[in-house]
Design a protein around this motif. Structure first.
Motif, PDB file in Angstrom:
ATOM      1  N   ILE A 119       0.845  -1.185   0.000  1.00  0.00           N
ATOM      2  CA  ILE A 119       0.000   0.000   0.000  1.00  0.00           C
ATOM      3  C   ILE A 119       0.889   1.246   0.000  1.00  0.00           C
ATOM      4  N   THR A 120       0.354   2.332  -0.506  1.00  0.00           N
ATOM      5  CA  THR A 120       1.086   3.591  -0.580  1.00  0.00           C
ATOM      6  C   THR A 120       1.048   4.319   0.756  1.00  0.00           C
ATOM      7  N   ARG A 121       1.787   5.411   0.839  1.00  0.00           N
ATOM      8  CA  ARG A 121       1.754   6.240   2.049  1.00  0.00           C
ATOM      9  C   ARG A 121       0.341   6.745   2.319  1.00  0.00           C
ATOM     10  N   ASP A 122      -0.319   7.224   1.266  1.00  0.00           N
ATOM     11  CA  ASP A 122      -1.686   7.730   1.434  1.00  0.00           C
ATOM     12  C   ASP A 122      -2.630   6.640   1.917  1.00  0.00           C
ATOM     13  N   GLN A 123      -2.501   5.443   1.368  1.00  0.00           N
ATOM     14  CA  GLN A 123      -3.351   4.334   1.785  1.00  0.00           C
ATOM     15  C   GLN A 123      -3.055   3.933   3.222  1.00  0.00           C
ATOM     16  N   LEU A 166      -5.770   3.978   6.166  1.00  0.00           N
ATOM     17  CA  LEU A 166      -6.039   2.748   6.906  1.00  0.00           C
ATOM     18  C   LEU A 166      -5.891   2.960   8.412  1.00  0.00           C
ATOM     19  N   LEU A 167      -4.868   3.719   8.808  1.00  0.00           N
ATOM     20  CA  LEU A 167      -4.607   3.943  10.227  1.00  0.00           C
ATOM     21  C   LEU A 167      -5.368   5.138  10.787  1.00  0.00           C
ATOM     22  N   GLY A 168      -5.940   5.940   9.912  1.00  0.00           N
ATOM     23  CA  GLY A 168      -6.690   7.112  10.357  1.00  0.00           C
ATOM     24  C   GLY A 168      -5.787   8.205  10.908  1.00  0.00           C
ATOM     25  N   ILE A 169      -4.631   8.395  10.269  1.00  0.00           N
ATOM     26  CA  ILE A 169      -3.671   9.396  10.710  1.00  0.00           C
ATOM     27  C   ILE A 169      -3.304  10.315   9.555  1.00  0.00           C
ATOM     28  N   SER A 170      -2.747  11.474   9.896  1.00  0.00           N
ATOM     29  CA  SER A 170      -2.276  12.399   8.870  1.00  0.00           C
ATOM     30  C   SER A 170      -0.875  11.990   8.422  1.00  0.00           C
ATOM     31  N   ASP A 171      -0.419  12.579   7.318  1.00  0.00           N
ATOM     32  CA  ASP A 171       0.922  12.284   6.843  1.00  0.00           C
ATOM     33  C   ASP A 171       1.970  12.799   7.833  1.00  0.00           C
ATOM     34  N   THR A 172       1.693  13.918   8.473  1.00  0.00           N
ATOM     35  CA  THR A 172       2.610  14.453   9.480  1.00  0.00           C
ATOM     36  C   THR A 172       2.736  13.484  10.657  1.00  0.00           C
ATOM     37  N   THR A 173       1.627  12.927  11.094  1.00  0.00           N
ATOM     38  CA  THR A 173       1.661  11.946  12.177  1.00  0.00           C
ATOM     39  C   THR A 173       2.418  10.705  11.748  1.00  0.00           C
ATOM     40  N   ARG A 174       2.226  10.273  10.494  1.00  0.00           N
ATOM     41  CA  ARG A 174       2.968   9.117   9.976  1.00  0.00           C
ATOM     42  C   ARG A 174       4.464   9.377  10.070  1.00  0.00           C
ATOM     43  N   GLU A 192       7.066   7.238  12.375  1.00  0.00           N
ATOM     44  CA  GLU A 192       8.184   6.511  11.764  1.00  0.00           C
ATOM     45  C   GLU A 192       9.501   6.804  12.492  1.00  0.00           C
ATOM     46  N   LYS A 193       9.654   8.029  12.972  1.00  0.00           N
ATOM     47  CA  LYS A 193      10.877   8.405  13.684  1.00  0.00           C
ATOM     48  C   LYS A 193      10.864   7.941  15.138  1.00  0.00           C
ATOM     49  N   ALA A 194       9.698   7.987  15.784  1.00  0.00           N
ATOM     50  CA  ALA A 194       9.630   7.775  17.225  1.00  0.00           C
ATOM     51  C   ALA A 194       9.256   6.361  17.656  1.00  0.00           C
ATOM     52  N   ASP A 195       8.527   5.627  16.824  1.00  0.00           N
ATOM     53  CA  ASP A 195       7.989   4.324  17.226  1.00  0.00           C
ATOM     54  C   ASP A 195       8.668   3.205  16.437  1.00  0.00           C
ATOM     55  N   PRO A 196       9.559   2.446  17.075  1.00  0.00           N
ATOM     56  CA  PRO A 196      10.248   1.368  16.352  1.00  0.00           C
ATOM     57  C   PRO A 196       9.320   0.240  15.912  1.00  0.00           C
ATOM     58  N   THR A 197       8.101   0.192  16.446  1.00  0.00           N
ATOM     59  CA  THR A 197       7.159  -0.861  16.048  1.00  0.00           C
ATOM     60  C   THR A 197       6.283  -0.437  14.872  1.00  0.00           C
ATOM     61  N   PHE A 198       6.402   0.828  14.436  1.00  0.00           N
ATOM     62  CA  PHE A 198       5.584   1.312  13.320  1.00  0.00           C
ATOM     63  C   PHE A 198       5.961   0.541  12.058  1.00  0.00           C
ATOM     64  N   PRO A 199       4.978   0.276  11.183  1.00  0.00           N
ATOM     65  CA  PRO A 199       5.268  -0.500   9.968  1.00  0.00           C
ATOM     66  C   PRO A 199       6.443   0.085   9.183  1.00  0.00           C
ATOM     67  N   PRO A 200       7.413  -0.746   8.853  1.00  0.00           N
ATOM     68  CA  PRO A 200       8.588  -0.249   8.135  1.00  0.00           C
ATOM     69  C   PRO A 200       8.297   0.047   6.670  1.00  0.00           C
ATOM     70  N   LYS A 201       9.020   1.023   6.145  1.00  0.00           N
ATOM     71  CA  LYS A 201       8.939   1.360   4.723  1.00  0.00           C
ATOM     72  C   LYS A 201       9.653   0.281   3.922  1.00  0.00           C
ATOM     73  N   LEU A 202       9.127   0.013   2.759  1.00  0.00           N
ATOM     74  CA  LEU A 202       9.808  -0.836   1.788  1.00  0.00           C
ATOM     75  C   LEU A 202      10.173   0.057   0.609  1.00  0.00           C
ATOM     76  N   HIS A 203      11.454   0.165   0.313  1.00  0.00           N
ATOM     77  CA  HIS A 203      11.894   1.018  -0.795  1.00  0.00           C
ATOM     78  C   HIS A 203      11.721   0.240  -2.097  1.00  0.00           C
ATOM     79  N   ILE A 204      10.731   0.656  -2.873  1.00  0.00           N
ATOM     80  CA  ILE A 204      10.404  -0.010  -4.128  1.00  0.00           C
ATOM     81  C   ILE A 204      11.361   0.438  -5.227  1.00  0.00           C
ATOM     82  N   SER A 205      11.695   1.707  -5.217  1.00  0.00           N
ATOM     83  CA  SER A 205      12.667   2.274  -6.147  1.00  0.00           C
ATOM     84  C   SER A 205      13.339   3.438  -5.436  1.00  0.00           C
TER      85      SER A 205
END
Length: 70
Positions: A8-12, A16-24, A28-41
């Motif tokens: 899924i994309t960042r927007d998706q 799904l989580l009901g959060i803003s992009d700023t909160t995401r 990502e910086k503060a919560d080590p359990t947050f879903p990790p990014k997968l670098h597609i390109s």
């Protein structure tokens, strides 16, 4: 495609989580359990839908435990 391999994309993710992009970004910086990014390109990232669901369930469980502990 199974939920374990669905990307899924960042927007998706935010929807799904009901959060803003700023909160995401903050999570990502503060919560080590947050879903990790997968670098597609070089310029594209995605997340596994299953990771997002698992994180959301852990957040709900933690909130329930806090509510009953008070």
């Amino acid at each position: 495609m199974s939920d374990h391999t669905t990307l899924i994309t960042r927007d998706q993710l935010c929807a799904l989580l009901g959060i803003s992009d700023t909160t995401r970004q903050r999570l990502e910086k503060a919560d080590p359990t947050f879903p990790p990014k997968l670098h597609i390109s070089m310029r594209r990232v995605a997340y596994l839908r299953a990771d997002a669901h698992a994180w959301l369930m852990r957040q709900r469980e933690a909130a329930s435990k806090q509510r009953f502990a008070a």
